[in-house]
Design an enzyme around this catalytic site. Structure first.
Site, PDB file in Angstrom:
ATOM      1  N   LYS A   1      -6.100  -0.597  -8.058  1.00 53.42           N
ATOM      2  CA  LYS A   1      -6.972   0.394  -7.439  1.00 53.42           C
ATOM      3  C   LYS A   1      -6.933   1.668  -8.291  1.00 53.42           C
ATOM      4  O   LYS A   1      -6.266   1.715  -9.319  1.00 53.42           O
ATOM      5  CB  LYS A   1      -6.545   0.676  -5.992  1.00 53.42           C
ATOM      6  CG  LYS A   1      -6.823  -0.503  -5.054  1.00 53.42           C
ATOM      7  CD  LYS A   1      -8.195  -0.430  -4.398  1.00 53.42           C
ATOM      8  CE  LYS A   1      -8.234   0.619  -3.299  1.00 53.42           C
ATOM      9  NZ  LYS A   1      -9.578   0.750  -2.710  1.00 53.42           N
TER      10      LYS A   1
ATOM     11  N   ARG B   1      -2.635   1.046  -4.524  1.00 50.19           N
ATOM     12  CA  ARG B   1      -2.392  -0.402  -4.550  1.00 50.19           C
ATOM     13  C   ARG B   1      -2.642  -0.919  -5.962  1.00 50.19           C
ATOM     14  O   ARG B   1      -3.305  -0.245  -6.750  1.00 50.19           O
ATOM     15  CB  ARG B   1      -3.367  -1.132  -3.613  1.00 50.19           C
ATOM     16  CG  ARG B   1      -3.367  -0.711  -2.193  1.00 50.19           C
ATOM     17  CD  ARG B   1      -4.374  -1.562  -1.402  1.00 50.19           C
ATOM     18  NE  ARG B   1      -5.460  -0.778  -0.862  1.00 50.19           N
ATOM     19  CZ  ARG B   1      -6.621  -1.301  -0.420  1.00 50.19           C
ATOM     20  NH1 ARG B   1      -6.828  -2.603  -0.491  1.00 50.19           N
ATOM     21  NH2 ARG B   1      -7.561  -0.522   0.074  1.00 50.19           N
TER      22      ARG B   1
ATOM     23  N   ASP C   1      -8.625  14.524  -4.782  1.00 46.60           N
ATOM     24  CA  ASP C   1      -8.306  13.139  -5.115  1.00 46.60           C
ATOM     25  C   ASP C   1      -8.342  12.892  -6.628  1.00 46.60           C
ATOM     26  O   ASP C   1      -7.335  12.544  -7.262  1.00 46.60           O
ATOM     27  CB  ASP C   1      -9.328  12.286  -4.327  1.00 46.60           C
ATOM     28  CG  ASP C   1      -9.433  10.838  -4.746  1.00 46.60           C
ATOM     29  OD1 ASP C   1      -8.866  10.463  -5.778  1.00 46.60           O
ATOM     30  OD2 ASP C   1     -10.113  10.071  -4.041  1.00 46.60           O
TER      31      ASP C   1
ATOM     32  N   ASP D   1      -5.293   8.466  -7.219  1.00 46.87           N
ATOM     33  CA  ASP D   1      -5.701   9.406  -6.170  1.00 46.87           C
ATOM     34  C   ASP D   1      -4.584  10.435  -6.013  1.00 46.87           C
ATOM     35  O   ASP D   1      -3.418  10.072  -5.857  1.00 46.87           O
ATOM     36  CB  ASP D   1      -5.934   8.647  -4.856  1.00 46.87           C
ATOM     37  CG  ASP D   1      -6.380   9.556  -3.696  1.00 46.87           C
ATOM     38  OD1 ASP D   1      -6.096  10.770  -3.732  1.00 46.87           O
ATOM     39  OD2 ASP D   1      -6.981   9.027  -2.747  1.00 46.87           O
TER      40      ASP D   1
ATOM     41  N   CYS E   1      -3.497  12.140  -3.665  1.00 45.06           N
ATOM     42  CA  CYS E   1      -2.635  12.115  -2.475  1.00 45.06           C
ATOM     43  C   CYS E   1      -1.421  11.210  -2.677  1.00 45.06           C
ATOM     44  O   CYS E   1      -0.377  11.417  -2.060  1.00 45.06           O
ATOM     45  CB  CYS E   1      -3.422  11.730  -1.217  1.00 45.06           C
ATOM     46  SG  CYS E   1      -3.814   9.984  -1.066  1.00 45.06           S
ATOM     47  N   TYR E   2      -1.554  10.220  -3.564  1.00 53.16           N
ATOM     48  CA  TYR E   2      -0.395   9.342  -3.821  1.00 53.16           C
ATOM     49  C   TYR E   2       0.676  10.025  -4.671  1.00 53.16           C
ATOM     50  O   TYR E   2       1.741   9.465  -4.879  1.00 53.16           O
ATOM     51  CB  TYR E   2      -0.844   8.015  -4.441  1.00 53.16           C
ATOM     52  CG  TYR E   2      -1.676   7.206  -3.463  1.00 53.16           C
ATOM     53  CD1 TYR E   2      -1.118   6.784  -2.263  1.00 53.16           C
ATOM     54  CD2 TYR E   2      -3.000   6.902  -3.707  1.00 53.16           C
ATOM     55  CE1 TYR E   2      -1.875   6.088  -1.336  1.00 53.16           C
ATOM     56  CE2 TYR E   2      -3.765   6.203  -2.784  1.00 53.16           C
ATOM     57  CZ  TYR E   2      -3.194   5.799  -1.592  1.00 53.16           C
ATOM     58  OH  TYR E   2      -3.945   5.120  -0.678  1.00 53.16           O
TER      59      TYR E   2
ATOM     60  N   ASP F   1     -10.119  19.098  -0.175  1.00 53.60           N
ATOM     61  CA  ASP F   1      -9.910  19.111   1.279  1.00 53.60           C
ATOM     62  C   ASP F   1      -8.447  19.435   1.549  1.00 53.60           C
ATOM     63  O   ASP F   1      -7.635  19.481   0.622  1.00 53.60           O
ATOM     64  CB  ASP F   1     -10.331  17.768   1.922  1.00 53.60           C
ATOM     65  CG  ASP F   1      -9.546  16.587   1.378  1.00 53.60           C
ATOM     66  OD1 ASP F   1      -8.301  16.599   1.482  1.00 53.60           O
ATOM     67  OD2 ASP F   1     -10.162  15.647   0.830  1.00 53.60           O
TER      68      ASP F   1
ATOM     69  N   HIS G   1      -5.752  16.501   0.786  1.00 51.77           N
ATOM     70  CA  HIS G   1      -5.361  16.347  -0.619  1.00 51.77           C
ATOM     71  C   HIS G   1      -4.621  17.578  -1.133  1.00 51.77           C
ATOM     72  O   HIS G   1      -3.739  17.466  -1.985  1.00 51.77           O
ATOM     73  CB  HIS G   1      -6.588  16.038  -1.481  1.00 51.77           C
ATOM     74  CG  HIS G   1      -7.027  14.604  -1.375  1.00 51.77           C
ATOM     75  ND1 HIS G   1      -7.953  14.185  -0.447  1.00 51.77           N
ATOM     76  CD2 HIS G   1      -6.617  13.495  -2.034  1.00 51.77           C
ATOM     77  CE1 HIS G   1      -8.125  12.877  -0.562  1.00 51.77           C
ATOM     78  NE2 HIS G   1      -7.318  12.425  -1.507  1.00 51.77           N
TER      79      HIS G   1
ATOM     80  N   HIS H   1       0.844  -1.194   0.000  1.00 50.79           N
ATOM     81  CA  HIS H   1       0.000   0.000   0.000  1.00 50.79           C
ATOM     82  C   HIS H   1       0.883   1.250   0.000  1.00 50.79           C
ATOM     83  O   HIS H   1       1.884   1.304   0.712  1.00 50.79           O
ATOM     84  CB  HIS H   1      -0.885  -0.067   1.254  1.00 50.79           C
ATOM     85  CG  HIS H   1      -1.814   1.078   1.442  1.00 50.79           C
ATOM     86  ND1 HIS H   1      -1.378   2.333   1.784  1.00 50.79           N
ATOM     87  CD2 HIS H   1      -3.156   1.153   1.353  1.00 50.79           C
ATOM     88  CE1 HIS H   1      -2.427   3.141   1.884  1.00 50.79           C
ATOM     89  NE2 HIS H   1      -3.508   2.450   1.628  1.00 50.79           N
TER      90      HIS H   1
END
Lengths: 412, 325
Positions: free
Chosen positions: A282, A279, A340, A285, A287-288, A347, A350, A236
């Site tokens: 998935k 992952r 995201d 996003d 944030c990654y 937010d 993010h 993850h």
């Protein structure tokens, strides 16, 4: 500077969408729907860029809007943030770090107020809580230390009670070397990372506080190459960053299978969207952009230290243009703040991690190199962030220097 | 909708703030001490503020009572991520000798409303530990996984339960079903690895079975990364993976059929690397590997161009000398 992929070769980009081999499943359906909404954003920008001609190949980072959103949040937050009432030092950190990245200076008076508020979150037995009158927890402790170091004033540094911090951190270590997040709380790899960052930055680190920790973290590397929250779980992005950064801070990066990690990590960049997923199979996003892409500078540092002759010493080993494209085209809210993926609300979490990812995609920085890969106009450039602590480079240096002059607190 | 609105407003009417409840008259509420110049000030609702003013009061006096217990129910409802409340609630459960089975029922409801929250899952785990009974856990986690088959917290709890209570039987069938529903469910593949590595381990028979199983999935969907990662993962438990019977042929056959899945190509590169490491190879192996890297970098997987070029350089530096020398 190359144009974004969605301007340069829109048709070619289409060919990078998911191939479902004629077998549809929930995962492929969800992926296709994200590709569609991202594709719409790309298409809109493509059309806009065509109309504007040569000068507008990259979308601007809407700094003014983002600053407005951040300043507002630093002062007050809507009722919807009640769910983060136990994470307020985090909100301080997300906002302050974002402001730093955008080049904003915090006025002295405001800085002092923030430091005092963080002081209110400090617990009598050490460590920091999610709000005043709550219990100490490693995550807000990490966020509080980063916030104070970002402020970088002597007043802010002096808020930290290093004696009690040291004993709080020590008391969170379990017999396996893993860290529990708070008294009677859960155990996962975040705990070790938060603890070692707080210990290193404030110079309360001592090897016995982390006995067995590196080995425990190493046991969380999964068969895929990334790290999981606990041994046996799925690789993850968030846990992987925590793990590899903690191993470096503990001086035990050799316990990590670097080639397996690097393979898994590079596979996480989405071939169509350009951003990262957390992952395997998935969705992308924003944030990654930090948790995954941010591991590349850490990995680069390790391979460089190990004298890997194959290492490219002019850039990080991911596609920095594509990541910047994803963030700039797909993750900006028109009214400020980042997010995201298209369709999601903005937010502060993010906003912080999209901007952090954007910053490290723009700057290739090693001991002897400093190359910029800023896509778009000069106004898009962000300040540089420390790859392990994720605070400003200078803030990290200043804090390390300040605390290094203070004596190591004695154990009780 | 109109009916819902009515229910909503009537429940608002009957809700009484703690400050107005006679049974709480003896308690002095404790305001949150943000200091004189609060930052990141949340616009708490009146109810949130009221509940937490009283929660802070009982926390301060360490009151162990039924009413304090009920107060924690309200407080966690308003913010299930407040770990201090959950911790205090556990202290109350012990002190008041509460019925843990009822608490398990309660936390089941809360988790269904907030399935991605660390605190609620941890609370459940502590209850299961205290009761030393995990009879409901497999059903419960499977219920949550039906809503989101990749929920990390649910998987984590399930793994802990299986490992702690030795619930290995039937887990592979559970994974089979999930993979039949969605062969791209990487969490299910990971669970498969978890079960086998903790039970039979990858002995020869198991490995052979798993390779066949995985090859079946790969043939169905060669662009599914999860099955390729699993295949590489299980083969990496052996010293050499390239000489596993039929593996090279399997890949070559797909490649010849013009299946240009980046994961197929990557796996072929890994087989080449493995072969080169064992020194049982010739110059052709290195050439093949570098050509595959080029194909990935330039055509098939351009987003990872830098990675594949790095990998190519690495192979050439490690094995190029021996070939020419």
């Amino acid at each position: 500077m190359a144009a974004p992929r969605c301007v340069e070769n829109f048709a070619g980009l289409e060919s990078q969408k998911l191939v479902d081999d004629g077998i549809s499943s929930l995962s492929s359906q969800e992926q296709e729907s994200v590709e569609e909404s991202v594709g719409q954003k790309f298409s809109l920008f493509h059309q806009w860029a065509e109309r504007e001609g040569e000068d507008f190949k990259w979308p601007p980072l809407n700094k003014e809007k983002h600053l407005h959103y951040l300043h507002k949040g630093l002062h007050h937050l809507p009722e919807g943030y009640e769910c983060l009432d136990a994470s307020r030092p985090w909100i301080c950190y997300w906002i302050l770090h974002s402001l730093y990245l955008l080049g904003e200076k915090i006025p002295e008076e405001q800085s002092s107020r923030i430091a005092q508020f963080i002081g209110k979150c400090q617990c009598p037995d050490g460590g920091f809580a999610g709000s005043p009158n709550q219990q100490a927890h490693l995550a807000p402790t990490y966020a509080a230390v980063l916030t104070l170091c970002t402020l970088g004033t002597e007043e802010a540094y002096r808020i930290i009670n290093r004696e009690t911090l040291r004993s709080f951190l020590s008391s969170m270590r379990s017999s396996t070397g893993a860290f529990t997040m708070h008294k009677g709380g859960e155990i996962d790899v975040r705990g070790a990372y938060c603890a070692v960052v707080a210990a290193r930055l404030t110079n309360v680190y001592q090897p016995e506080m982390f006995e067995g920790t590196a080995e425990w973290i190493a046991s969380c590397q999964s068969y895929e190459g990334g790290f999981a929250g606990q041994c046996g779980m799925e690789a993850h992005g968030g846990y992987t960053f925590c793990s590899i950064a903690a191993l470096v801070l503990l001086g035990h990066e050799r316990l990590c299978d670097m080639q397996a990690l690097l393979r898994w990590l590079s596979q996480r960049q989405m071939r169509f969207e350009g951003g990262f997923q957390g992952r395997t199979n998935k969705l992308v996003d924003g944030c990654y952009s930090f948790w995954q892409a941010g591991a590349f500078p850490v990995v680069h540092g390790i391979l460089s230290k190990q004298h890997d002759p194959a290492l490219d010493t002019s850039s990080w080993m991911f596609n920095e243009d594509a990541l910047q494209e994803y963030i700039l085209v797909c993750c900006q809210n028109l009214n400020g703040g980042l997010l995201d993926k298209p369709g999601k609300p903005r937010d502060y979490y993010h906003t912080c991690y999209c901007l952090s990812g954007l910053s490290l995609a723009q700057h290739f920085l090693t001991d002897n190199m400093n190359v910029k890969y800023v896509m778009g106009g000069e106004g898009n450039e962000l300040q540089m962030t420390h790859p392990i602590f994720n605070i400003g480079l200078q803030s990290a240096e200043d804090a390390l220097q300040f605390f290094s002059k203070l004596p190591l607190p004695s154990s009780r | 909708m109109a009916a819902d609105d009515d229910v909503e407003s009537s429940s608002e009417e009957i809700y009484v703030f703690f400050k107005d409840r006679p049974e709480w008259k003896d308690v002095v509420p404790v305001q949150q001490d943000d200091g004189p110049h609060a930052v990141v000030r949340i616009a708490y609702s009146e109810r949130f503020q009221d509940v937490y003013d009283y929660f802070r009061a009982v926390l301060k006096s360490n009151e162990m009572s039924e009413r304090a217990f009920e107060l924690t129910t309200e407080a966690t409802e308003l913010n299930p991520a407040n770990y201090t409340v959950w911790h205090y609630r556990r202290e109350l459960l012990k002190a008041l000798n509460k019925d843990l089975a009822a608490e398990l029922e309660y936390i089941s409801e809360v988790i269904q409303d907030h399935p991605k929250n660390y605190q609620v899952w941890h609370h459940r785990r502590v209850l299961v530990e205290w009761m030393n009974n995990a009879d409901k856990e497999l059903d419960f986690t499977s219920l949550i996984l039906r809503l989101d088959a990749k929920n990390y917290h649910a998987w984590s709890h399930r793994q802990w339960v299986i490992q702690t209570f030795n619930f290995w039987d039937g887990e592979l069938e559970f994974v089979d079903n999930l993979l039949d529903e969605d062969l791209r469910n990487n969490s299910a593949w990971n669970q498969r690895y978890f079960v086998i590595s903790n039970t039979t381990e990858f002995d020869d028979a198991t490995l052979a079975h798993e390779v066949t199983y995985t090859k079946g999935f790969i043939q169905k969907a060669p662009n599914n990364e999860s099955s390729w990662n699993y295949l590489k993962g299980i083969l990496s438990t052996k010293d050499k993976m390239y000489d596993f019977p039929g593996l090279e042929e399997f890949c070559q056959m797909m490649y010849n059929k013009n299946i240009k899945s980046p994961y197929l190509l990557a796996f072929m590169i890994d087989l080449c690397e493995d072969k080169l490491e064992s020194a049982e190879s010739d110059a052709a192996t290195l050439t093949k590997a570098t050509e595959l890297c080029n194909l990935l970098a330039e055509t098939i997987d351009p987003i990872r161009r830098k990675y594949w070029n790095y990998f190519k350089r690495k192979l050439t530096m490690r094995f190029g000398q021996e070939q020419t020398g």
